[in-house]
Enzyme design. Structure first.
Site, PDB file in Angstrom:
ATOM      1  N   ASN A   1       3.546  -0.213  -1.586  1.00  0.00           N
ATOM      2  CA  ASN A   1       4.730  -0.891  -1.056  1.00  0.00           C
ATOM      3  C   ASN A   1       4.678  -2.402  -1.270  1.00  0.00           C
ATOM      4  O   ASN A   1       5.697  -3.087  -1.167  1.00  0.00           O
ATOM      5  CB  ASN A   1       4.904  -0.585   0.441  1.00  0.00           C
ATOM      6  N   HIS A   2       3.497  -2.935  -1.599  1.00  0.00           N
ATOM      7  CA  HIS A   2       3.392  -4.379  -1.856  1.00  0.00           C
ATOM      8  C   HIS A   2       3.613  -4.743  -3.322  1.00  0.00           C
ATOM      9  O   HIS A   2       3.626  -5.940  -3.648  1.00  0.00           O
ATOM     10  CB  HIS A   2       2.036  -4.909  -1.382  1.00  0.00           C
TER      11      HIS A   2
ATOM     12  N   ASP B   1      -1.018  -9.517  -2.509  1.00  0.00           N
ATOM     13  CA  ASP B   1      -0.529 -10.000  -1.211  1.00  0.00           C
ATOM     14  C   ASP B   1      -1.664 -10.096  -0.183  1.00  0.00           C
ATOM     15  O   ASP B   1      -2.652  -9.386  -0.246  1.00  0.00           O
ATOM     16  CB  ASP B   1       0.591  -9.128  -0.646  1.00  0.00           C
ATOM     17  N   ARG B   2      -1.427 -10.990   0.772  1.00  0.00           N
ATOM     18  CA  ARG B   2      -2.357 -11.292   1.861  1.00  0.00           C
ATOM     19  C   ARG B   2      -3.585 -12.021   1.349  1.00  0.00           C
ATOM     20  O   ARG B   2      -3.785 -13.179   1.637  1.00  0.00           O
ATOM     21  CB  ARG B   2      -2.712 -10.052   2.666  1.00  0.00           C
TER      22      ARG B   2
ATOM     23  N   HIS C   1      -2.595   2.598   2.446  1.00  0.00           N
ATOM     24  CA  HIS C   1      -1.490   2.019   3.226  1.00  0.00           C
ATOM     25  C   HIS C   1      -1.854   1.573   4.641  1.00  0.00           C
ATOM     26  O   HIS C   1      -1.094   0.841   5.256  1.00  0.00           O
ATOM     27  CB  HIS C   1      -0.349   3.053   3.268  1.00  0.00           C
TER      28      HIS C   1
ATOM     29  N   HIS D   1       0.615   6.442  -2.278  1.00  0.00           N
ATOM     30  CA  HIS D   1       0.212   5.260  -1.512  1.00  0.00           C
ATOM     31  C   HIS D   1       0.482   5.424  -0.025  1.00  0.00           C
ATOM     32  O   HIS D   1      -0.384   5.161   0.811  1.00  0.00           O
ATOM     33  CB  HIS D   1       0.922   4.004  -2.007  1.00  0.00           C
TER      34      HIS D   1
ATOM     35  N   ASP E   1      -6.150   0.253  -0.837  1.00  0.00           N
ATOM     36  CA  ASP E   1      -5.661  -1.131  -0.872  1.00  0.00           C
ATOM     37  C   ASP E   1      -6.815  -2.114  -1.136  1.00  0.00           C
ATOM     38  O   ASP E   1      -7.879  -2.019  -0.526  1.00  0.00           O
ATOM     39  CB  ASP E   1      -5.033  -1.504   0.464  1.00  0.00           C
TER      40      ASP E   1
ATOM     41  N   ARG F   1       6.929   1.100  11.514  1.00  0.00           N
ATOM     42  CA  ARG F   1       7.064  -0.009  10.567  1.00  0.00           C
ATOM     43  C   ARG F   1       8.525  -0.381  10.344  1.00  0.00           C
ATOM     44  O   ARG F   1       8.827  -1.469   9.858  1.00  0.00           O
ATOM     45  CB  ARG F   1       6.465   0.369   9.212  1.00  0.00           C
TER      46      ARG F   1
ATOM     47  N   HIS G   1      -5.631  -5.650  -1.793  1.00  0.00           N
ATOM     48  CA  HIS G   1      -4.924  -6.799  -1.203  1.00  0.00           C
ATOM     49  C   HIS G   1      -5.503  -8.169  -1.551  1.00  0.00           C
ATOM     50  O   HIS G   1      -5.749  -8.999  -0.686  1.00  0.00           O
ATOM     51  CB  HIS G   1      -4.870  -6.645   0.314  1.00  0.00           C
TER      52      HIS G   1
ATOM     53  N   ASP H   1      -1.098  -1.558  -3.653  1.00  0.00           N
ATOM     54  CA  ASP H   1      -1.370  -2.731  -2.811  1.00  0.00           C
ATOM     55  C   ASP H   1      -2.563  -3.527  -3.343  1.00  0.00           C
ATOM     56  O   ASP H   1      -3.529  -3.808  -2.641  1.00  0.00           O
ATOM     57  CB  ASP H   1      -1.581  -2.328  -1.352  1.00  0.00           C
TER      58      ASP H   1
END
Length: 504
Positions: free
Chosen positions: A311-312, A282-283, A435, A360, A250, A408, A252, A279
C-alpha cells in the site's frame, strides 16, 4: 454551556471519578508511547462516561498513532458531536482526513479550528499546509491529460552526461532507435546490462551514503518498468524439490536493516531466491537505497528476485510518509514520477508451488474470489478505495469470524473462517501477508493458515520489534529467521516527510 457538560449529568459522581482516574492512566500510557494500552484505557473510560468529548478525542489521537485512521475519524467525529466547540477534536479529525488522503474534508476542519482560535499559530500553519496540498493536487490534475505520454517514453538517458568526477558504479547500456510513433517522434530503446559486479558496487556505494548517478537511475527505472509490465498481476513461482525460497515483509526504507537480511540469509542469487512483499519505501529515510538495490537485483535475477506491491507503493502514501520528499531531495520530482510508473506495474500477488499465496495486505470483502480473478486485475494505476486491488493492499486479519470494516479506514478485516474458505476454494494451504508490525517479526494465525511477516526491526527507531523472514523448503514448510535492528547513520525516520509530520 457545552453539550458535554449537559449530558454528563446523567453519570453519577463516583463513576465520573473512576473514568477520570482511568483517563489519567491512559494519558500516562500515551506519553510513554504505549499507544495500544492507551487506547484500551481510553475505551474503558468511555464505557464509564460516554459523554466526554475529551475521552473520544484522546482515543482518536491514540488510534492515529496506531495508524487506525478510520477509527480516529469516527472518534473525533463523536467528540465534535458531543462538543462542537472542542477544538482538539477538529484537529484530530482533520489530521485523520489528511492521513486518509481526504484533503478537502481536512481543509474544512482546519478552517473551523482557525475560526474558533484565529490567533493560534499552530492552527494557521496546519491550515496553510492543508491548503498547499489541495492546490498541489488540483494543479497536478489540471495539467494531466488522458493521452499524456508515460514519462518513461519521453526521457532519453543517452543524452545525460556522466561527469568525470563521478566515482560510483556505472552501467553498460546499449541504445537503438525505435520506429517513429504516431506523433512522428523517434524514441530510443535502451538495453541495460546489469551485472553482479555492478550490484555489489552499488550496495557499497549506497551504504557509504553516496548517490548513484541520475543517468543510471533513469536507466534502471526504465528497464524495470519494461520487465514488470510483462508480468501478470499474480505471479506463479516454482520452488523445485530440494531448494528453498525466502519471503520478506515490509522494509520501509530501513536500508541498513535490509542489508542485514542478506548478511544473515545470503544475497539474492539463482540458488537463493527471494520475494519482498511490498512497502519498500516510506517512513525510513533510506527508501531510495532500498528500492534501487531491489530493482537492480530484479534486473540481475528476474526469475529469482520477486517483488509485490504494498500500500506504500502509491502516490498518496509516498506524499505523506517521505518517499516523494526523499527522491525530490536527492534527485528530482521527475525521478519520483518515474518511480510511480514503476510501482504501478508491480505485481499484486504471488503463488508458491500452487500452495502458498502471498499478498501484501489481505483477503476480500466477498467470497468466491479466485486466483484467476487476481490475475485479471488491471493494476497499472493508483489503487481505488474499494475492490480487489484495494483489499489485496490494505486488508488485515482478525481473530473474530466474518468481515468487519477496517480500523485503518481502508479495506476490511477478515476472520479465520474467511481465510479457511478462500484457501479451500482455491486449493491452497497458506496465506502469507505483511502490512502490520509484529513484536516478534512474524505471527501465525487462523489455525496456522495465515502468517504475517514484517522485516523492519525496531520500526521507525522506536517500536522495539524484531524483524523476521520466512524460509520455505520445497514442500512449503515455513521456517522463521528473526533479527534485531543494526546501527544506521544519524538520519531519523520521516526526515523527508516534513509537510506531514505535523499531522501525525
Amino acid at each position: 454551556m457545552s453539550t458535554e457538560t449537559k449530558e454528563v449529568k446523567s453519570v453519577d459522581e463516583e463513576t465520573l471519578k473512576k473514568a477520570e482516574a482511568i483517563k489519567t492512566v491512559a494519558n500516562d500510557f500515551f506519553s510513554k508511547g504505549k499507544y495500544e494500552q492507551a487506547l484500551k484505557s481510553y475505551s474503558e473510560a468511555i464505557e464509564l462516561n460516554p459523554y466526554s468529548a475529551i475521552y473520544f478525542s484522546n482515543r482518536a489521537f491514540a488510534a492515529s498513532k496506531l495508524e487506525q485512521y478510520g477509527s480516529a475519524l469516527l472518534d473525533a467525529s463523536k467528540a465534535i458531536e458531543l462538543d462542537k466547540s472542542y477544538v482538539k477534536a477538529y484537529y484530530r479529525r482533520g489530521s485523520a482526513y489528511i492521513l486518509l488522503g481526504k484533503y478537502k474534508d481536512a481543509l474544512k476542519d482546519f478552517k473551523r479550528v482557525v475560526q474558533i482560535f484565529p490567533k493560534n499559530v499552530e492552527a494557521q500553519e496546519k491550515l496553510k499546509s492543508c491548503e498547499k496540498i489541495v492546490r498541489q493536487i488540483a494543479f497536478e490534475e489540471a495539467i494531466a491529460t488522458e493521452d499524456e505520454k508515460p514519462l518513461s517514453e519521453t526521457i532519453d538517458p543517452s543524452q545525460i552526461a556522466v561527469e568525470e568526477s563521478y566515482d560510483g558504479p556505472k552501467l553498460s547500456t546499449t541504445y537503438s532507435n525505435l520506429p517513429p510513433n504516431k506523433d512522428g517522434d523517434v524514441l530510443k530503446d535502451c538495453k541495460v546490462e546489469i551485472t553482479k559486479e555492478f550490484v555489489e558496487k552499488l550496495v557499497i556505494h549506497l551504504k557509504d551514503q553516496k548517490k548513484l548517478h541520475v543517468k543510471y537511475v533513469y536507466e534502471i527505472l526504465i528497464e524495470a518498468k519494461k520487465l514488470l509490465s510483462s508480468l501478470p498481476s499474480l505471479v506463479d513461482i516454482d520452488v523445485p524439490e530440494g531448494h528453498h525460497f525466502s519471503v520478506c515483509g515490509d522494509t520501509h526504507g530501513q536500508f541498513y536493516d535490509f542489508l542485514n537480511i542478506f548478511d544473515l540469509n545470503g544475497r539474492p542469487s539463482e540458488t537463493n531466491p527471494y520475494l519482498f512483499n511490498g512497502d519498500y519505501v516510506d517512513r525510513g529515510s533510506f527508501s531510495l537505497e532500498v528500492i534501487l538495490t531491489l530493482l537492480s537485483y530484479k534486473l540481475l535475477y528476474p526469475n529469482h528476485l520477486h517483488l509485490t506491491r504494498g500500500n506504500h507503493e502509491t502516490i498518496n502514501m509516498n506524499r505523506m510518509y517521505g518517499f516523494e520528499g526523499e527522491v525530490v531531495a536527492k534527485y528530482s520530482k521527475k525521478v519520483f514520477d518515474l518511480f510511480t510508473e514503476v510501482f504501478n506495474w508491480l505485481p499484486l500477488s504471488a503463488c508458491l508451488n500452487k500452495k502458498v499465496i502471498i499478498v501484501h495486505g489481505g483477503l476480500f470483502n466477498n467470497d468466491g474470489v479466485t486466483l484467476n480473478d487476481i490475475r485479471k486485475i488491471q493494476r497499472n494505476r493508483q489503487p481505488p478505495d474499494s475492490g480487489l486491488m484495494c483489499e489485496l493492499l490494505w486488508s488485515d486479519p482478525s481473530p473474530f469470524p466474518g468481515r468487519q470494516p477496517n480500523k485503518r479506514g481502508v479495506g476490511i478485516t477478515f476472520g479465520p473462517d474467511v481465510t479457511a474458505k478462500f484457501l479451500k476454494d482455491n486449493g491452497l494451504e497458506l496465506v502469507v501477508r505483511s502490512h502490520e508490525v509484529k513484536e516478534e517479526g512474524y505471527l501465525v494465525e487462523a489455525d496456522g493458515k495465515l502468517i504475517t511477516i514484517f522485516s523492519a526491526p525496531n520500526y521507525c527507531d522506536n517500536v522495539g520489534n524484531k524483524g523476521a523472514l520466512i524460509r520455505f523448503d520445497s514442500d512449503m514448510k515455513p521456517n522463521f529467521i528473526q533479527f534485531t535492528a543494526v546501527p544506521h547513520p544519524a538520519i531519523k525516520p520521516m526526515a523527508y516527510a516534513s509537510n506531514f509530520n505535523m499531522f501525525m
